[in-house]
Motif scaffolding. Structure first.
Motif, PDB file in Angstrom:
ATOM      1  N   ALA A  56       0.833  -1.208   0.000  1.00 33.21           N
ATOM      2  CA  ALA A  56       0.000   0.000   0.000  1.00 33.21           C
ATOM      3  C   ALA A  56       0.868   1.259   0.000  1.00 33.21           C
ATOM      4  O   ALA A  56       0.535   2.246  -0.666  1.00 33.21           O
ATOM      5  CB  ALA A  56      -0.935   0.000   1.206  1.00 33.21           C
ATOM      6  N   HIS A  59       1.855   1.875  -3.518  1.00 33.95           N
ATOM      7  CA  HIS A  59       0.743   2.215  -4.410  1.00 33.95           C
ATOM      8  C   HIS A  59      -0.132   3.357  -3.886  1.00 33.95           C
ATOM      9  O   HIS A  59      -1.172   3.644  -4.472  1.00 33.95           O
ATOM     10  CB  HIS A  59      -0.136   0.975  -4.649  1.00 33.95           C
ATOM     11  N   TRP A  60       0.259   3.985  -2.801  1.00 31.15           N
ATOM     12  CA  TRP A  60      -0.563   5.031  -2.188  1.00 31.15           C
ATOM     13  C   TRP A  60      -0.718   6.198  -3.151  1.00 31.15           C
ATOM     14  O   TRP A  60       0.266   6.688  -3.718  1.00 31.15           O
ATOM     15  CB  TRP A  60       0.102   5.499  -0.892  1.00 31.15           C
ATOM     16  N   ILE A 163      -7.409   0.768   3.257  1.00 32.92           N
ATOM     17  CA  ILE A 163      -6.534   0.605   2.089  1.00 32.92           C
ATOM     18  C   ILE A 163      -7.367   0.384   0.831  1.00 32.92           C
ATOM     19  O   ILE A 163      -7.113   1.005  -0.209  1.00 32.92           O
ATOM     20  CB  ILE A 163      -5.539  -0.552   2.314  1.00 32.92           C
ATOM     21  N   VAL A 167      -6.717   3.111  -1.884  1.00 34.73           N
ATOM     22  CA  VAL A 167      -5.886   2.637  -3.001  1.00 34.73           C
ATOM     23  C   VAL A 167      -6.754   2.090  -4.131  1.00 34.73           C
ATOM     24  O   VAL A 167      -6.382   2.166  -5.300  1.00 34.73           O
ATOM     25  CB  VAL A 167      -4.859   1.588  -2.515  1.00 34.73           C
ATOM     26  N   LEU A 174      -3.112  -6.734  -3.660  1.00 36.12           N
ATOM     27  CA  LEU A 174      -2.070  -5.711  -3.761  1.00 36.12           C
ATOM     28  C   LEU A 174      -0.731  -6.272  -3.288  1.00 36.12           C
ATOM     29  O   LEU A 174       0.297  -6.094  -3.953  1.00 36.12           O
ATOM     30  CB  LEU A 174      -2.483  -4.505  -2.914  1.00 36.12           C
TER      31      LEU A 174
END
Length: 182
Positions: A56, A59-60, A163, A167, A174
């Motif tokens: 996360a 990919h935030w 998340i 996201v 993920l």
């Protein structure tokens, strides 16, 4: 009473390892004992949780609060605060400028000490009984001694829900996707 890892076999609790057996042998024989029983955390779930946080952080979305820039520990601390697994310190924010400067200095000192200790404090404003306050949030420990499985599950679910909402992906997917790309 010393902590021991036990395993249920039929109607008996038996030591689960040599350390527990050694501790058990030091207990008085024949005397009733009282103890709290907790389920230890699942190691695979624990590893998956940290893999999800690391994925996360990568990919935030830019512009989302906070901006971890790949720092999984910062993101984990923030998500724990959002899940309510934190301590909060409120500093009253007075009307006069001199007192405000003293509060700001106190908050700044606290934040610097927490950061030096490797923690990630988060500062927000709020109100208590209609009066403004500066709030410092500090995530609590998640280690095995402080958080058993029963306490971990709702926190993990809250974090996974956050998340997914922020996201836009299933947390476990993920983590697997990020691991496969490595």
């Amino acid at each position: 009473m010393p902590e021991m890892l036990m395993r249920r076999v039929g109607r008996a609790l038996l030591p689960a390892n040599a350390e527990a057996e050694s501790r058990m042998m030091k207990l008085p024989e024949g005397r009733p004992l009282k103890n709290n029983v907790k389920l230890p955390r699942s190691s695979p779930a624990h590893r998956m949780f940290f893999a999800v946080i690391a994925a996360a952080a990568v990919h935030w979305p830019h512009g989302a609060d906070p901006e971890p820039d790949g720092d999984a520990e910062l993101l984990r601390a923030w998500l724990l605060v959002r899940a309510g697994h934190c301590d909060r310190i409120d500093f009253p924010f007075p009307d006069d400028e001199r007192s405000r400067q003293m509060v700001i200095a106190s908050v700044s000192d606290l934040v610097n000490r927490l950061r030096a200790a490797g923690q990630y404090p988060f500062i927000r404003t709020g109100e208590v009984k209609g009066c403004p306050v500066v709030r410092v949030f500090i995530s609590k420990s998640m280690d095995y001694d402080h958080l058993d499985e029963a306490g971990f599950i709702p926190i993990r679910q809250h974090i996974y829900d956050d998340i997914k909402a922020i996201v836009g992906a299933e947390p476990e997917d993920l983590a697997r996707e990020t691991e496969a790309a490595a």
